[in-house]
Design an enzyme around this catalytic site. Structure first.
Site, PDB file in Angstrom:
ATOM      1  CG  HIS A  64      -1.447   3.571   4.365  1.00 17.05           C
ATOM      2  ND1 HIS A  64      -1.966   2.533   5.546  1.00 17.05           N
ATOM      3  CD2 HIS A  64      -0.550   2.823   3.882  1.00 17.05           C
ATOM      4  CE1 HIS A  64      -1.422   1.717   5.556  1.00 17.05           C
ATOM      5  NE2 HIS A  64      -1.587   1.401   4.119  1.00 17.05           N
ATOM      6  CB  SER A 114      -0.587  -0.084   1.316  1.00 18.42           C
ATOM      7  OG  SER A 114      -0.127  -0.313   2.727  1.00 18.42           O
TER       8      SER A 114
END
Length: 267
Positions: free
Chosen positions: A248, A41
């Site tokens: 993230h 990711s």
């Protein structure tokens, strides 16, 4: 000035100019690269928004560092098969098939999911300091005992499919700036999470070097932009509305942190 002396100076200058051009050539040559991006990711760009329709649940973003490299450098060919949730096994089984003998540049960010990144952060958020520290310690054991072999297998698979490619292994940012006033996790939990990420990066760096690959270390680039820092945050904090993006990089983290580090390492 006598003519022979003038000619000599002109020729010397031209030769020097040629050296400058030769030194500059590698940067220009990047436009001829055939580039493939692999990984999880952090490589696909989860958290950076602007996901491409074709990527589906892999969530490949046009703001991710591989896509930014493609947009700015404009290599001769580009493909990203990075996918949210990918492990080292996924890279070997589902991603390296995109490489060929004509591939000249490969990037890969992988390893976090192999040691339980998501479950660790869930434990730390929901179960308190003692459980958080224990979860990170268990992951550190996996990093030391299991991850080097798994990374080595990934790197061997990449080299087998793309024998002439430059391979850049891209790491992970450390999440927290320590020593600041910060709500949420305890100071001990934050420090332990940072310790685990540093071990993951250092282990990955060693494995990359053993394979003859370049390691792109993003940790310094994120300093001042981490969670609990006083600067602009380049990482998403816990997001209850969209848990996937938690921890993230934001679009700014991809463009300001990941992209320049990768661009420099890619040559």
């Amino acid at each position: 000035m006598r003519r022979p002396r003038l000619v000599s100076i002109v020729l010397s200058a031209a030769a020097g100019f040629g050296v400058v051009l030769a030194l500059a050539a590698p940067a220009n040559a990047a436009a001829t690269d055939r580039y493939v991006a692999l990984g999880d990711s952090y490589a696909s760009g989860v958290g950076a928004d602007s996901y491409t329709a074709e990527s589906g649940s892999c969530q490949r973003s046009t703001n991710a560092y591989p896509a930014l490299y493609n947009a700015n450098v404009k290599p001769a060919a580009y493909k990203s098969v990075a996918c949210s949730g990918a492990t080292t096994a996924d890279v070997i089984n589902s991603q390296v098939s995109s490489l060929t003998s004509s591939t000249t540049l490969v990037s890969v960010t992988i390893g976090g999911n192999d040691v339980g990144f998501t479950s660790i952060m869930t434990t730390c958020v929901l179960q308190g300091e003692a459980d958080c520290v224990a979860a990170v310690s268990a992951a550190e054991t996996k990093v030391r005992t299991e991850l080097p072999g798994k990374l080595g297998n990934v790197y061997k698979a990449i080299r087998a499919k793309a024998p002439s490619a430059r391979v850049v292994v891209v790491g992970y940012p450390v999440f927290y700036q320590l020593g600041t006033i910060c709500v949420g996790l305890s100071a001990n939990s934050r420090a332990k999470i940072n310790e685990g990420i540093n071990l993951l990066d250092d282990t990955t760096k060693t494995a990359a070097a053993a394979a003859g690959f370049t390691f792109a270390d993003v940790r310094s680039a994120f300093v001042g932009h981490q969670l609990c820092s006083y600067g602009d945050k380049w990482l998403h904090a816990l997001n209850y509305v969209n848990l996937t993006v938690s921890y993230h990089p934001t679009a700014a983290g991809q463009s300001g942190g990941y992209y320049p580090v990768f661009r420099s390492a890619a040559g």
